[in-house]
Scaffold this active site. Sequence first.
Site, PDB file in Angstrom:
ATOM      1  N   THR A   4      42.887  68.219  73.000  1.00 27.28           N
ATOM      2  CA  THR A   4      43.293  66.917  73.558  1.00 27.28           C
ATOM      3  C   THR A   4      43.331  65.877  72.440  1.00 27.28           C
ATOM      4  OG1 THR A   4      42.414  67.453  75.729  1.00 27.28           O
ATOM      5  CG2 THR A   4      42.652  65.113  75.224  1.00 27.28           C
ATOM      6  N   ALA A  23      38.909  76.225  70.525  1.00 26.37           N
ATOM      7  CA  ALA A  23      38.141  77.475  70.558  1.00 26.37           C
ATOM      8  C   ALA A  23      37.815  77.952  71.968  1.00 26.37           C
ATOM      9  CB  ALA A  23      36.831  77.271  69.778  1.00 26.37           C
ATOM     10  N   CYS A  82      44.575  67.436  89.036  1.00 25.28           N
ATOM     11  CA  CYS A  82      43.587  66.881  89.961  1.00 25.28           C
ATOM     12  C   CYS A  82      43.216  65.485  89.499  1.00 25.28           C
ATOM     13  CB  CYS A  82      42.345  67.768  89.987  1.00 25.28           C
ATOM     14  SG  CYS A  82      41.127  67.221  91.167  1.00 25.28           S
TER      15      CYS A  82
HETATM   16  N1  PLP Z   1      46.879  72.079  75.727  1.00 15.85           N
HETATM   17  C1  PLP Z   1      46.889  73.087  76.619  1.00 15.85           C
HETATM   18  C2  PLP Z   1      48.123  73.922  76.765  1.00 15.85           C
HETATM   19  C3  PLP Z   1      45.764  73.367  77.398  1.00 15.85           C
HETATM   20  O1  PLP Z   1      45.789  74.357  78.278  1.00 15.85           O
HETATM   21  C4  PLP Z   1      44.609  72.556  77.211  1.00 15.85           C
HETATM   22  C5  PLP Z   1      43.407  72.756  78.048  1.00 15.85           C
HETATM   23  O2  PLP Z   1      43.488  72.889  79.251  1.00 15.85           O
HETATM   24  C6  PLP Z   1      44.641  71.526  76.270  1.00 15.85           C
HETATM   25  C7  PLP Z   1      45.794  71.315  75.551  1.00 15.85           C
HETATM   26  C8  PLP Z   1      43.430  70.646  76.019  1.00 15.85           C
HETATM   27  O3  PLP Z   1      42.492  71.361  75.279  1.00 15.85           O
HETATM   28  P1  PLP Z   1      40.974  70.848  75.054  1.00 15.85           P
HETATM   29  O4  PLP Z   1      40.229  71.274  76.275  1.00 15.85           O
HETATM   30  O5  PLP Z   1      40.524  71.554  73.814  1.00 15.85           O
HETATM   31  O6  PLP Z   1      40.998  69.388  74.868  1.00 15.85           O
END
Ligand code: PLP
Length: 376
Positions: A70, A195, A320
């Site tokens: 994210t 990870a 959600c």
């Molecule tokens: N991008 C995709 C395709 C995801 O599936 C996710 C998590 O659900 C994310 C980004 C976000 O990842 P993180 O949980 O490491 O912030």
Amino acid sequence: MIYFDHNATAPLHPIARQAWLEASEKFIGNPSSPHRIGGRADMALEEARHKLAIMIGCLAHEIVWTSGATESNNQVFHHFASTLPSDATVCISAIEHPSVVESAVHYFGKRVRSIPVSRNGVIDLDWLVEELALRRPGVVAVMAANNVTGIIQPWEQIAEECRRWGVAFFCDAVQWIGKEWASKLHTCDLVSGCAHKIGGPRGIGFLKCSLKGEFKPMIYGGPQEENRRAGTENVAGAIALVATLEARNALLGTMDAQHQMRDNFVSQLVSEIPEAEIVGGSERTLWNTVAARLPEIDCRQRWVVKLDKFGVAVSTGSACSSGKEEPSPVLLAMSYTPGEAGRVLRFSSGWETTEKDWEILLECIKRAAEELRPVP
Ligand code: PLP
């Protein structure tokens, strides 16, 4: 409980746990500290960076450690918002993760152009090629594989097209790494990953960035990561991420067996429940993900609740917000109606999932279908 929600997050792999614990105990210093204890932590962090770079096929200094995908995804749009001309557009696929969609909209507002996808969940490459020629966007963002459907996107071709037009290409590879070969990801200018989807710890991710010129950091307050991301580095997390990826990559040769288990489940599901439809059934999909539209019942939430009662954890893949489930934007982008999208369940396995687990899942779905059938 049988766990079929690995695309949300995966149980910690013993190798990740061991690597994290050992690194936490061994590298007690701050990598930025001038003494030898700090130096050792710094060397371990750089070794992890080097190993990850080899897996992706890029240079070590192109890797920036982050707190997760994210953050990486937000960082990408922050960078482009600070460096592109004020009238530049950005192109993102209509099925991106919210961390891409919402950061793109935050920084670019109406200048975000959405790349359409087919009913089968694959981006419209012709549309994108035309857009590249016509509008020359500042950046194109398309994920490697979708988190809701598992459908693989033509990211290698997109990288090639973007290169031809001199446009930066960003690929969110969160659901790809550790499940598919990562060695060609270096063809994308920017790549994000984390990870915890493959058994590594939460709170560690990376951004691979091979853009020339100045990198505009999103987080200020220190010179870490060559001034690209301030904050004390998560040394143990980075080491555990690499150890997990190494363990997963060692299994990639057995991917066919995983595909077979998924395919057996899919063919039995559609033969035993004829109203069931596999989302993007004709497309190339990750071996671990099945999104299926199930028969109509009173309320979709009951599928998940019922299956939970039977001992299997699955997901709707829906967005959600404030406790209220909205139909998945991914499925809406694929022209599913809200009603259809509401009946889609996502089953996502992990490397440790067995044939027996898939069989139990099928039995539970059949039982749930019986019990949830609307009373005529
Ligand atoms: N991008 C995709 C395709 C995801 O599936 C996710 C998590 O659900 C994310 C980004 C976000 O990842 P993180 O949980 O490491 O912030």
